[in-house]
Design an enzyme around this catalytic site. Structure first.
Site, PDB file in Angstrom:
ATOM      1  N   THR A   1       0.832  -1.198   0.000  1.00 10.42           N
ATOM      2  CA  THR A   1       0.000   0.000   0.000  1.00 10.42           C
ATOM      3  C   THR A   1       0.868   1.249   0.000  1.00 10.42           C
ATOM      4  O   THR A   1       1.953   1.258   0.599  1.00 10.42           O
ATOM      5  CB  THR A   1      -0.948  -0.017   1.219  1.00 10.42           C
ATOM      6  OG1 THR A   1      -1.719   1.168   1.209  1.00 10.42           O
ATOM      7  CG2 THR A   1      -0.205  -0.116   2.534  1.00 10.42           C
TER       8      THR A   1
ATOM      9  N   SER B   1      -1.657   3.416  10.308  1.00  7.49           N
ATOM     10  CA  SER B   1      -2.612   2.611  11.091  1.00  7.49           C
ATOM     11  C   SER B   1      -1.998   1.243  11.366  1.00  7.49           C
ATOM     12  O   SER B   1      -0.988   0.865  10.745  1.00  7.49           O
ATOM     13  CB  SER B   1      -3.931   2.411  10.317  1.00  7.49           C
ATOM     14  OG  SER B   1      -3.741   1.457   9.278  1.00  7.49           O
TER      15      SER B   1
ATOM     16  N   TYR C   1      -3.229  -1.480  10.460  1.00  7.79           N
ATOM     17  CA  TYR C   1      -3.311  -2.217   9.189  1.00  7.79           C
ATOM     18  C   TYR C   1      -2.120  -1.871   8.297  1.00  7.79           C
ATOM     19  O   TYR C   1      -1.433  -2.760   7.786  1.00  7.79           O
ATOM     20  CB  TYR C   1      -4.624  -1.896   8.451  1.00  7.79           C
ATOM     21  CG  TYR C   1      -4.455  -1.980   6.954  1.00  7.79           C
ATOM     22  CD1 TYR C   1      -4.300  -3.212   6.324  1.00  7.79           C
ATOM     23  CD2 TYR C   1      -4.369  -0.827   6.162  1.00  7.79           C
ATOM     24  CE1 TYR C   1      -4.082  -3.292   4.949  1.00  7.79           C
ATOM     25  CE2 TYR C   1      -4.163  -0.901   4.794  1.00  7.79           C
ATOM     26  CZ  TYR C   1      -4.004  -2.136   4.195  1.00  7.79           C
ATOM     27  OH  TYR C   1      -3.773  -2.212   2.849  1.00  7.79           O
ATOM     28  N   HIS C   2      -1.879  -0.562   8.080  1.00  5.35           N
ATOM     29  CA  HIS C   2      -0.779  -0.169   7.187  1.00  5.35           C
ATOM     30  C   HIS C   2       0.551  -0.708   7.726  1.00  5.35           C
ATOM     31  O   HIS C   2       1.439  -1.074   6.958  1.00  5.35           O
ATOM     32  CB  HIS C   2      -0.729   1.356   7.036  1.00  5.35           C
ATOM     33  CG  HIS C   2      -1.865   1.948   6.230  1.00  5.35           C
ATOM     34  ND1 HIS C   2      -3.040   2.376   6.810  1.00  5.35           N
ATOM     35  CD2 HIS C   2      -2.003   2.167   4.893  1.00  5.35           C
ATOM     36  CE1 HIS C   2      -3.849   2.853   5.860  1.00  5.35           C
ATOM     37  NE2 HIS C   2      -3.242   2.726   4.690  1.00  5.35           N
TER      38      HIS C   2
ATOM     39  N   LYS D   1       1.430  -4.139   6.566  1.00  2.10           N
ATOM     40  CA  LYS D   1       1.981  -4.184   5.206  1.00  2.10           C
ATOM     41  C   LYS D   1       3.487  -3.923   5.236  1.00  2.10           C
ATOM     42  O   LYS D   1       4.240  -4.480   4.436  1.00  2.10           O
ATOM     43  CB  LYS D   1       1.303  -3.133   4.331  1.00  2.10           C
ATOM     44  CG  LYS D   1      -0.166  -3.386   4.089  1.00  2.10           C
ATOM     45  CD  LYS D   1      -0.347  -4.549   3.121  1.00  2.10           C
ATOM     46  CE  LYS D   1      -1.705  -4.593   2.507  1.00  2.10           C
ATOM     47  NZ  LYS D   1      -1.966  -5.788   1.728  1.00  2.10           N
TER      48      LYS D   1
HETATM   49  P1  NAD Z   1     -11.141  -7.323   0.330  1.00  2.00           P
HETATM   50  O1  NAD Z   1     -11.333  -7.325   1.797  1.00  2.00           O
HETATM   51  O2  NAD Z   1     -12.304  -7.000  -0.529  1.00  2.00           O
HETATM   52  O3  NAD Z   1     -10.530  -8.725  -0.150  1.00  2.00           O
HETATM   53  C1  NAD Z   1      -9.584  -9.423   0.575  1.00  2.00           C
HETATM   54  C2  NAD Z   1      -9.968 -10.887   0.516  1.00  2.00           C
HETATM   55  O4  NAD Z   1      -8.990 -11.646   1.241  1.00  2.00           O
HETATM   56  C3  NAD Z   1     -11.321 -11.178   1.134  1.00  2.00           C
HETATM   57  O5  NAD Z   1     -12.161 -11.828   0.218  1.00  2.00           O
HETATM   58  C4  NAD Z   1     -10.997 -12.056   2.343  1.00  2.00           C
HETATM   59  O6  NAD Z   1     -11.968 -13.040   2.611  1.00  2.00           O
HETATM   60  C5  NAD Z   1      -9.654 -12.660   1.961  1.00  2.00           C
HETATM   61  N1  NAD Z   1      -8.839 -13.032   3.129  1.00  2.00           N
HETATM   62  C6  NAD Z   1      -8.453 -12.248   4.156  1.00  2.00           C
HETATM   63  N2  NAD Z   1      -7.748 -12.947   5.048  1.00  2.00           N
HETATM   64  C7  NAD Z   1      -7.680 -14.220   4.570  1.00  2.00           C
HETATM   65  C8  NAD Z   1      -7.096 -15.415   5.042  1.00  2.00           C
HETATM   66  N3  NAD Z   1      -6.474 -15.480   6.228  1.00  2.00           N
HETATM   67  N4  NAD Z   1      -7.197 -16.536   4.286  1.00  2.00           N
HETATM   68  C9  NAD Z   1      -7.858 -16.522   3.095  1.00  2.00           C
HETATM   69  N5  NAD Z   1      -8.445 -15.407   2.616  1.00  2.00           N
HETATM   70  C10 NAD Z   1      -8.372 -14.274   3.352  1.00  2.00           C
HETATM   71  O7  NAD Z   1      -9.924  -6.319   0.040  1.00  2.00           O
HETATM   72  P2  NAD Z   1      -9.489  -5.636  -1.333  1.00  2.00           P
HETATM   73  O8  NAD Z   1      -9.997  -4.251  -1.311  1.00  2.00           O
HETATM   74  O9  NAD Z   1      -9.798  -6.521  -2.439  1.00  2.00           O
HETATM   75  O10 NAD Z   1      -7.918  -5.575  -1.110  1.00  2.00           O
HETATM   76  C11 NAD Z   1      -7.106  -6.626  -1.588  1.00  2.00           C
HETATM   77  C12 NAD Z   1      -5.653  -6.324  -1.267  1.00  2.00           C
HETATM   78  O11 NAD Z   1      -5.272  -5.109  -1.898  1.00  2.00           O
HETATM   79  C13 NAD Z   1      -5.370  -6.173   0.212  1.00  2.00           C
HETATM   80  O12 NAD Z   1      -4.158  -6.795   0.530  1.00  2.00           O
HETATM   81  C14 NAD Z   1      -5.258  -4.662   0.389  1.00  2.00           C
HETATM   82  O13 NAD Z   1      -4.390  -4.358   1.445  1.00  2.00           O
HETATM   83  C15 NAD Z   1      -4.708  -4.215  -0.951  1.00  2.00           C
HETATM   84  N6  NAD Z   1      -5.107  -2.844  -1.281  1.00  2.00           N
HETATM   85  C16 NAD Z   1      -6.432  -2.509  -1.423  1.00  2.00           C
HETATM   86  C17 NAD Z   1      -6.773  -1.197  -1.733  1.00  2.00           C
HETATM   87  C18 NAD Z   1      -8.202  -0.757  -1.856  1.00  2.00           C
HETATM   88  O14 NAD Z   1      -8.450   0.460  -1.997  1.00  2.00           O
HETATM   89  N7  NAD Z   1      -9.179  -1.664  -1.828  1.00  2.00           N
HETATM   90  C19 NAD Z   1      -5.762  -0.248  -1.918  1.00  2.00           C
HETATM   91  C20 NAD Z   1      -4.425  -0.630  -1.764  1.00  2.00           C
HETATM   92  C21 NAD Z   1      -4.103  -1.935  -1.451  1.00  2.00           C
HETATM   93  N1  USQ Z   2     -11.380   9.945   4.326  1.00  2.08           N
HETATM   94  C1  USQ Z   2     -12.274  10.988   4.438  1.00  2.08           C
HETATM   95  N2  USQ Z   2     -13.595  10.683   4.468  1.00  2.08           N
HETATM   96  C2  USQ Z   2     -14.058   9.417   4.350  1.00  2.08           C
HETATM   97  C3  USQ Z   2     -13.144   8.356   4.220  1.00  2.08           C
HETATM   98  C4  USQ Z   2     -11.815   8.658   4.228  1.00  2.08           C
HETATM   99  O1  USQ Z   2     -11.894  12.164   4.530  1.00  2.08           O
HETATM  100  O2  USQ Z   2     -15.289   9.234   4.387  1.00  2.08           O
HETATM  101  C5  USQ Z   2      -9.928  10.235   4.282  1.00  2.08           C
HETATM  102  C6  USQ Z   2      -9.113   9.528   5.346  1.00  2.08           C
HETATM  103  O3  USQ Z   2      -9.043  10.278   6.525  1.00  2.08           O
HETATM  104  C7  USQ Z   2      -7.759   9.378   4.647  1.00  2.08           C
HETATM  105  C8  USQ Z   2      -8.121   9.249   3.181  1.00  2.08           C
HETATM  106  O4  USQ Z   2      -9.459   9.743   3.054  1.00  2.08           O
HETATM  107  O5  USQ Z   2      -7.009  10.544   4.793  1.00  2.08           O
HETATM  108  C9  USQ Z   2      -8.066   7.824   2.663  1.00  2.08           C
HETATM  109  O6  USQ Z   2      -8.882   7.025   3.481  1.00  2.08           O
HETATM  110  P1  USQ Z   2      -9.616   5.715   2.890  1.00  2.08           P
HETATM  111  O7  USQ Z   2     -10.504   5.169   3.953  1.00  2.08           O
HETATM  112  O8  USQ Z   2     -10.195   6.023   1.579  1.00  2.08           O
HETATM  113  O9  USQ Z   2      -8.372   4.775   2.605  1.00  2.08           O
HETATM  114  P2  USQ Z   2      -7.299   4.126   3.586  1.00  2.08           P
HETATM  115  O10 USQ Z   2      -7.758   4.059   4.977  1.00  2.08           O
HETATM  116  O11 USQ Z   2      -6.002   4.809   3.337  1.00  2.08           O
HETATM  117  O12 USQ Z   2      -7.245   2.638   3.054  1.00  2.08           O
HETATM  118  C10 USQ Z   2      -7.563   2.281   1.707  1.00  2.08           C
HETATM  119  C11 USQ Z   2      -7.759   0.769   1.673  1.00  2.08           C
HETATM  120  C12 USQ Z   2      -6.437   0.099   2.078  1.00  2.08           C
HETATM  121  C13 USQ Z   2      -5.318   0.585   1.189  1.00  2.08           C
HETATM  122  C14 USQ Z   2      -5.217   2.097   1.203  1.00  2.08           C
HETATM  123  C15 USQ Z   2      -4.265   2.624   0.154  1.00  2.08           C
HETATM  124  O13 USQ Z   2      -8.808   0.400   2.552  1.00  2.08           O
HETATM  125  O14 USQ Z   2      -6.577  -1.308   1.951  1.00  2.08           O
HETATM  126  O15 USQ Z   2      -4.110   0.049   1.630  1.00  2.08           O
HETATM  127  O16 USQ Z   2      -6.505   2.665   0.845  1.00  2.08           O
HETATM  128  S1  USQ Z   2      -3.341   4.004   0.758  1.00  2.08           S
HETATM  129  O17 USQ Z   2      -4.268   4.986   1.273  1.00  2.08           O
HETATM  130  O18 USQ Z   2      -2.581   4.518  -0.346  1.00  2.08           O
HETATM  131  O19 USQ Z   2      -2.485   3.506   1.810  1.00  2.08           O
END
Ligand code: NAD
Ligand code: USQ
Length: 382
Positions: free
Chosen positions: A144, A179, A181-182, A185
């Site tokens: 991320t 966070s 979560y981050h 990663k």
């Molecule tokens: P998502 O939650 O929709 O999908 C993740 C999937 O992984 C889910 O279907 C879940 O069931 C599965 N999973 C989680 N833990 C598991 C485990 N222990 N065993 C088997 N399956 C498991 O998330 P997404 O939005 O599709 O994100 C996918 C990946 O991309 C993540 O690693 C996330 O960090 C990364 N990512 C997402 C975004 C975004 O904006 N959605 C941005 C940047 C990075």
């Molecule tokens: N934000 C708002 N209002 C909202 C939601 C979010 O102002 O209703 C702000 C947050 O405070 C933050 C930014 O928007 O500053 C991004 O927040 P987000 O919830 O859209 O995204 P984030 O928490 O960063 O996480 C998402 C995905 C995560 C991925 C990440 C990419 O859930 O899996 O890793 O985006 S990144 O942001 O580049 O790290």
């Protein structure tokens, strides 16, 4: 190629699996459907109702060009994961399967421990399995952009050249994740880098920005293939959330002043980036990092765009500046490099009014399903 997609039932994983399958690759998705369990835990649902993993897999098998298989396996179960990899023998593994919500990881200690255990143990298991069973396989891991935080200098793609006290080195770019979560990663990235160095594995860490959009050409092919559409305070992300808020006549929830700037990417480009990484694998022993986003926007700028497009559709979407539930900088420098995927051939789908209109229209189609009580943020960082 034979490509295993972990997290293949999720928001990014499902459309990626269909896209690569339609290109003729043999695909296996692996997912234990934990994400659907978190929906139940939180009392939320994808805005567009999604079919079960079995149903959507059966439907796609009618369209797939190569083989298409689904495994219900937990990444934390080493033996089951090893059996799956040994059976499928992938050329590339695209690893999406993690708990990906920052707010979920910040609910309390239990959720932070769960997030880091789930993500780090799953990835570690995978690395050991690759070493033992498929050492030449290419790991494409979803990282991320948040790993870098918001430093007051340009963000590079994974590494930075540093001159210090008369000496120079190229070192991993400093990490300041916002966070629990981050942070998971960042820990993953370190484990993968170590494994590449020690065991000669090949890996690409895709530091992806916030993804927007819902549907792809493939998920539109049949209603059963529809992608998940998250908009709630825990799993909803900035742009998609604003579009649903507009459709629901709810004020757009900008946290704080809205000066927070992030990298964003259209889901259509996410699937293409994965294809480009798979077609151009890292070398044995190489730990490669690509920044996977196409444009930078402040949260306020996005809310303003949604406000304007909603206005054209006859919806008055007011922008509301809420007290920021997160501990993050709202006024900062942000400029990140993103040339490596462009150099490999990515032609970005840049954000247009039409894209925003499409997301709002999809939200309007499911307006009756919008759970208004799950929009306002209640999870706080401090
Ligand atoms: P998502 O939650 O929709 O999908 C993740 C999937 O992984 C889910 O279907 C879940 O069931 C599965 N999973 C989680 N833990 C598991 C485990 N222990 N065993 C088997 N399956 C498991 O998330 P997404 O939005 O599709 O994100 C996918 C990946 O991309 C993540 O690693 C996330 O960090 C990364 N990512 C997402 C975004 C975004 O904006 N959605 C941005 C940047 C990075
Ligand atoms: N934000 C708002 N209002 C909202 C939601 C979010 O102002 O209703 C702000 C947050 O405070 C933050 C930014 O928007 O500053 C991004 O927040 P987000 O919830 O859209 O995204 P984030 O928490 O960063 O996480 C998402 C995905 C995560 C991925 C990440 C990419 O859930 O899996 O890793 O985006 S990144 O942001 O580049 O790290």
């Amino acid at each position: 190629m034979r490509i295993l997609i972990t997290g293949g039932d999720g928001f990014c994983g499902w459309p990626t699996a269909l896209y690569l399958s339609r290109k003729g690759h043999d695909i296996a998705i692996l997912d234990n459907q934990l994400r659907r369990e978190w929906d139940r835990e939180l009392g939320i649902e994808s805005l567009a109702p999604i079919a079960s993993m079995d149903e959507r897999t059966h439907e796609w098998q009618k369209h797939a060009k190569g083989s298409f298989t689904a495994y219900s396996v937990d990444m934390r179960d080493y033996d089951a994961l090893a059996r799956t990899v040994a059976q499928f023998v992938p050329d590339a593994i695209v690893h999406f399967a993690e708990q990906r919500s920052a707010p979920y990881s910040m609910i309390d200690r239990e959720h932070a421990v769960f997030t880091q255990t789930n993500n780090i143990v799953g990835t570690l298991n995978l690395l050991y399995i690759m070493k033992e069973i498929v050492p030449d396989c290419h790991l494409i891991k979803l990282g991320t952009m948040g790993e870098y935080g918001t430093p007051n200098i340009d963000i590079e793609e994974g590494y930075i050249k540093i001159a210090y006290k008369g000496r120079e080195d190229t070192l991993p770019y400093p990490k300041q994740p916002p966070s629990m979560y981050h942070l998971s990663k960042v820990h993953d990235s370190h484990n993968i880098m170590f494994s590449c160095k020690s065991w000669n594995l090949r890996a690409t860490d895709l530091n992806q920005g916030v993804v927007y959009g819902i549907q792809t050409d493939e998920t539109r092919m049949h209603p059963v293939l529809v992608n998940r559409f998250d908009y709630d305070q825990i799993f909803g992300t900035a742009l998609n959330r604003f579009c649903v808020e507009a459709a629901a006549d709810h004020p757009l929830t900008v946290y704080g002043s809205g000066g927070q700037t992030r990298g964003f990417i259209n889901l259509l480009d996410t699937v293409r980036c994965i294809e480009l990484a798979a077609q151009n694998p890292a070398a044995p022993g190489e730990f490669r990092v690509f920044n996977q986003f196409t444009q930078e926007f402040s949260v306020s700028a996005l809310a303003t765009k949604v406000h304007q497009v909603a206005g054209d559709l006859g919806i008055s979407a007011e922008i509301s500046h809420l007290r920021n539930p997160r501990v993050e900088s709202e006024k900062h420098y942000y400029h990140a490099a993103n040339t490596k995927l462009l150099d490999l051939g990515l032609t970005p789908h840049l954000l247009t009014d039409e894209t925003i209109r499409e997301i709002i229209k999809l939200a309007l189609q499911y307006k009756d399903n919008i759970q208004l009580d799950h929009i306002m943020p209640t999870v706080t960082w401090s």
